[in-house]
Design an enzyme around this catalytic site. Structure first.
Site, PDB file in Angstrom:
ATOM      1  N   ASP A 173       0.840  -1.193   0.000  1.00  0.00           N
ATOM      2  CA  ASP A 173       0.000   0.000   0.000  1.00  0.00           C
ATOM      3  C   ASP A 173       0.883   1.254   0.000  1.00  0.00           C
ATOM      4  O   ASP A 173       0.636   2.208  -0.745  1.00  0.00           O
ATOM      5  CB  ASP A 173      -0.888  -0.032   1.262  1.00  0.00           C
ATOM      6  N   HIS A 256      -4.563   2.281  -7.175  1.00  0.00           N
ATOM      7  CA  HIS A 256      -5.703   1.971  -6.310  1.00  0.00           C
ATOM      8  C   HIS A 256      -6.967   1.638  -7.106  1.00  0.00           C
ATOM      9  O   HIS A 256      -7.802   0.865  -6.648  1.00  0.00           O
ATOM     10  CB  HIS A 256      -5.952   3.102  -5.309  1.00  0.00           C
ATOM     11  N   HIS A 259      -6.701  -1.922  -7.910  1.00  0.00           N
ATOM     12  CA  HIS A 259      -7.093  -2.693  -6.715  1.00  0.00           C
ATOM     13  C   HIS A 259      -8.604  -2.850  -6.661  1.00  0.00           C
ATOM     14  O   HIS A 259      -9.132  -3.935  -6.463  1.00  0.00           O
ATOM     15  CB  HIS A 259      -6.603  -2.005  -5.440  1.00  0.00           C
ATOM     16  N   HIS A 273      -5.430  -5.941   0.823  1.00  0.00           N
ATOM     17  CA  HIS A 273      -5.503  -4.682   0.074  1.00  0.00           C
ATOM     18  C   HIS A 273      -4.139  -4.312  -0.517  1.00  0.00           C
ATOM     19  O   HIS A 273      -4.019  -4.092  -1.722  1.00  0.00           O
ATOM     20  CB  HIS A 273      -6.017  -3.591   1.036  1.00  0.00           C
TER      21      HIS A 273
HETATM   22 ZN   LIG Z   1      -4.569   1.826   0.058  1.00  0.00          ZN
END
Ligand SMILES: [Zn+2]
Length: 383
Positions: A173, A256, A259, A273
């Site tokens: 992340d 993101h 994701h 994540h």
């Molecule tokens: Zn994130």
């Protein structure tokens, strides 16, 4: 467009920090009845320390166990409990989803919120937004709040004892932070609070990347032996504070969004994540056409600490064209941060970039891995 920077009111980190929770809350005037929304392991590990620390500070508290998914259903359940228990402060203790839920509850009830991450697995703790999933685990929406948490307290003794894979997921992340912030800055797009990024946010995002490269591998080794070391302290700050400030005030881009797209494929639900963001970052670098040298530096870091760089490593061993299209369409849905790129981002371009990123990642691993990751990426998945 105005430049906007936001952050939690106070950030506290260190060995055995939980013992100071009550005192730190008292210093900020947060002395009303506290409801602690806690993950199961956080509760088991910390409830005695909470009782002591809140007792010393003269703060009434009770705990509520989190149900496992930050969904609308769970947020409403916790909200009703908070009202019934006349809570004046919401404390979230656990992983990212617990903290996301705590912030949602506090925001709905207009109460102050304290976040105590027991993992350094994402950049959620410092932010003024939550990621809400369906009860089945698909990405649903971002919820944005009026303000960031009143206090974020990070106990590195607890984080050092958590599974290594979670720290590594947090690095995934955090790894995307600089590259997404750089894109938003250069494209003159908006950050997550609707403003132009400040140079401070840009600098913090860059420091986040530098800290990962400098301390990532050593921090993995520290957690493997349950030790709190200066490298771990710096890495935890990068995963939690720098990445949190960097993504929110710096902004997000393709990584993101990919994701969010990937969550459409059920096979990816067993992966964290940050693991999906790491693959999303490779996709972003590919679609931006970044120099090979830069892409390889990122891949080298991922392979060294055990972050996924291929589709197979996030559960997608055989990706059908149907599922790929679904992922790509979700990635470029209206309002997605993929549109912060300085060029038009279409579903077709994303689908191509995903396939190309997988191939770049696979080739890199073939040439460089030799099973040499600090942490093997084959641990049982729990999400
Ligand atoms: Zn994130």
């Amino acid at each position: 467009m105005l430049s906007i920077f936001c952050s939690p009111s106070r950030y506290v980190q260190g060995r055995d920090a939980t013992a100071s929770l009550g005192e730190e809350m008292r210093k900020l005037g947060l002395t009303g009845t506290a409801l602690v929304i806690a993950g199961r392991s956080a509760r088991k590990l910390l409830q005695n320390t909470w009782a002591e620390s809140f007792g010393e500070a003269g703060i009434e508290h009770s705990t509520l166990e989190f149900n496992g998914e930050c969904s609308r259903v769970e947020i409403n359940r916790c909200k009703e409990e908070a009202i019934a228990r006349k809570a004046a402060v919401i404390v979230g203790a656990g992983g990212g989803k617990v903290l996301d839920t705590a912030r949602a509850v506090a925001s709905d009830l207009n109460l102050p919120v304290v976040n105590c991450p027991t993992l350094a697995s994402s950049d959620a703790p410092c932010s003024a937004l939550s990621v809400v999933y369906t009860p089945e685990g698909e990405f649903q929406e971002y919820l944005f709040y009026k303000k960031n948490p009143d206090l974020v307290l990070v106990d590195t003794t607890v984080i050092a004892k958590a599974p290594v894979r979670l720290l590594v997921a947090g690095m995934g992340d955090a790894l995307a932070t600089w590259f997404e912030a750089r894109t938003v800055f250069n494209a003159r797009s908006r950050n997550q609070v609707g403003g132009a990024p400040t140079i401070s946010a840009r600098a913090l995002a860059e420091l986040c990347y530098k800290t990962l490269l400098d301390d990532g591998a050593d921090a993995v080794r520290a957690v493997s032996t349950g030790s709190v070391t200066p490298a771990l302290e710096r890495l935890v700050e990068a995963n939690t504070l720098l990445s949190g400030l960097g993504f929110e005030s710096g902004g997000l881009a393709v990584a993101h969004s990919v994701h969010n797209g990937l969550t459409m494929a059920e096979e990816t639900h067993a992966f964290y994540h940050g693991e999906k963001v790491a693959f999303g970052l490779v996709t972003q670098l590919v679609i931006e056409g970044q120099p090979r040298e830069e892409v390889e530096k990122v891949l080298a870091f991922c392979v060294e600490v055990g972050l996924p760089v291929t589709l197979a490593q996030i559960g997608l061993h055989h990706l059908s064209s149907d599922v790929l299209r679904k992922i790509a369409r979700r990635t470029v849905a209206e309002g997605e941060t993929a549109h912060n790129e300085p060029f038009e981002v279409t579903a077709d371009a994303i689908a191509d970039a995903i396939v190309a990123a997988d191939s770049v990642g696979s080739r890199y691993r073939e040439r460089h891995s030799n099973g040499a990751a600090v942490t093997p990426h084959a641990l049982p998945a729990t999400r």
